[in-house]
Design an enzyme around this catalytic site. Structure first.
Site, mmCIF file in Angstrom:
data_model
loop_
_atom_site.group_PDB
_atom_site.id
_atom_site.type_symbol
_atom_site.label_atom_id
_atom_site.label_comp_id
_atom_site.label_asym_id
_atom_site.label_seq_id
_atom_site.Cartn_x
_atom_site.Cartn_y
_atom_site.Cartn_z
ATOM 1 N N ASN A 1 10.009 2.235 9.438
ATOM 2 C CA ASN A 1 10.702 2.135 8.152
ATOM 3 C C ASN A 1 10.252 3.589 7.443
ATOM 4 O O ASN A 1 9.155 3.618 6.934
ATOM 5 C CB ASN A 1 10.105 0.958 7.302
ATOM 6 C CG ASN A 1 10.760 -0.174 7.874
ATOM 7 O OD1 ASN A 1 11.633 -0.596 7.629
ATOM 8 N ND2 ASN A 1 9.690 -1.151 8.527
ATOM 9 N N GLU A 2 11.070 4.486 7.826
ATOM 10 C CA GLU A 2 11.012 6.047 7.206
ATOM 11 C C GLU A 2 11.494 5.923 5.982
ATOM 12 O O GLU A 2 11.833 5.083 5.386
ATOM 13 C CB GLU A 2 11.910 6.960 8.211
ATOM 14 C CG GLU A 2 11.469 6.618 9.725
ATOM 15 C CD GLU A 2 10.307 7.590 10.322
ATOM 16 O OE1 GLU A 2 9.552 7.526 9.376
ATOM 17 O OE2 GLU A 2 10.174 7.582 11.279
ATOM 18 N N PRO A 3 10.752 7.134 5.407
ATOM 19 C CA PRO A 3 11.138 7.376 3.969
ATOM 20 C C PRO A 3 12.459 7.198 3.572
ATOM 21 O O PRO A 3 13.416 7.357 4.307
ATOM 22 C CB PRO A 3 10.967 9.136 3.670
ATOM 23 C CG PRO A 3 9.838 9.139 4.761
ATOM 24 C CD PRO A 3 10.176 8.428 5.809
ATOM 25 N N THR B 1 8.107 12.225 12.349
ATOM 26 C CA THR B 1 7.910 11.074 13.369
ATOM 27 C C THR B 1 8.445 11.645 14.701
ATOM 28 O O THR B 1 7.577 11.528 15.876
ATOM 29 C CB THR B 1 8.782 9.910 12.980
ATOM 30 O OG1 THR B 1 8.258 9.447 11.866
ATOM 31 C CG2 THR B 1 8.740 8.695 14.212
#
Length: 254
Positions: free
Chosen positions: A155-157, A174
């Site tokens: 769950n990235e920015p 990442t």
């Protein structure tokens, strides 16, 4: 979460090994408690360098102290996409090498997102993944690391609090951090399938493990910063059932 209760949720260990052993012991307690009740233990698992020590200790508990995983059902957070399960970089390979090949968990109890799906099959697959977790009554425990982007799972920015299992774009940080595994950042997949934030936060217990000075800056943001999709790990601040387990290097800026 109130500031004082957040402080109580933070455990700092001098050595990374001690932090890992603490988490493994907590997981073992969940497994044993469920065994005594004749129930399954539903565990959410993470990959990457951080949980390796946890898995090493769980293997030791199985091999030397008789901890059985017969009643354990696992759901991994994520998998690169596209990714074949036999590839060295796949999380299937990682989990087998670090845990599953060394314990007595039934193969049918293991769930890891499928990186071989066609694009048009992913959405339905993700809904089934969610439904399987729900059918087991939700996760008893979720083990998390934290990426330097602030991600939990992948769950990235920009990820929202109500997000569910889905296909995501990987953040540049990442992909850079995974470059060594793939022989260059340009060879790292640009996408992944990840469990969503809503799914993660519904776990009955959450352990976020962070080790090394590389994680100090993002740990400061995750625990002390404003709650925001910009740093998805900050959503955990709102929960009462999270423990942050850190070594001294990761906790250096708190």
């Amino acid at each position: 979460m109130l500031e004082h209760s957040l402080q109580q949720a933070i455990k700092v260990y001098e050595h990374a090994d001690d932090a890992s052993i603490y988490v493994a012991d907590k997981i073992a307690q969940i497994i044993k408690a469920k065994q005594e009740m004749g129930d399954l233990a539903i565990l959410g698992l993470a990959t990457g360098s951080t949980p390796k020590g946890v898995y090493r200790e769980l293997v030791r508990l199985h091999q030397n102290e008789g901890l059985s995983f017969q009643n354990v059902v696992t759901f991994n957070l994520d998998e690169y996409y596209p990714m074949h399960p036999v590839e060295d970089q796949s999380y299937v390979t990682f989990m087998k090498q670090n845990l599953f090949n060394h314990i007595d968990i039934p193969t049918s109890h293991i769930h890891i997102p499928d990186g071989t799906l066609t694009l048009d099959a992913i959405q339905a697959y993700c809904q089934v993944y969610e439904q399987k977790i729900a059918d087991f009554g939700g996760l008893d425990m979720q083990l998390l690391g934290i990426g330097r982007s602030g991600h939990i799972g992948f769950n990235e920015p920009g990820s929202l609090q109500d997000s569910l299992t889905r296909l995501v774009q990987l953040d540049a940080i990442t992909r850079q951090d995974a470059a060594d595994d793939f022989g260059g950042a340009d060879k790292v997949p640009t996408q992944a399938i990840t469990m969503g934030i809503q799914t993660i936060v519904q776990a009955k217990q959450i352990f976020l493990l962070a080790l090394s000075e590389r994680k100090a800056e993002i740990i400061q943001k995750a625990l002390k910063g404003a709650i925001s999709p910009t740093v998805p790990a900050t959503f955990l601040q709102q929960l009462e059932h999270v423990e942050y387990i850190l070594d001294q290097k990761a906790a250096a800026l708190l």
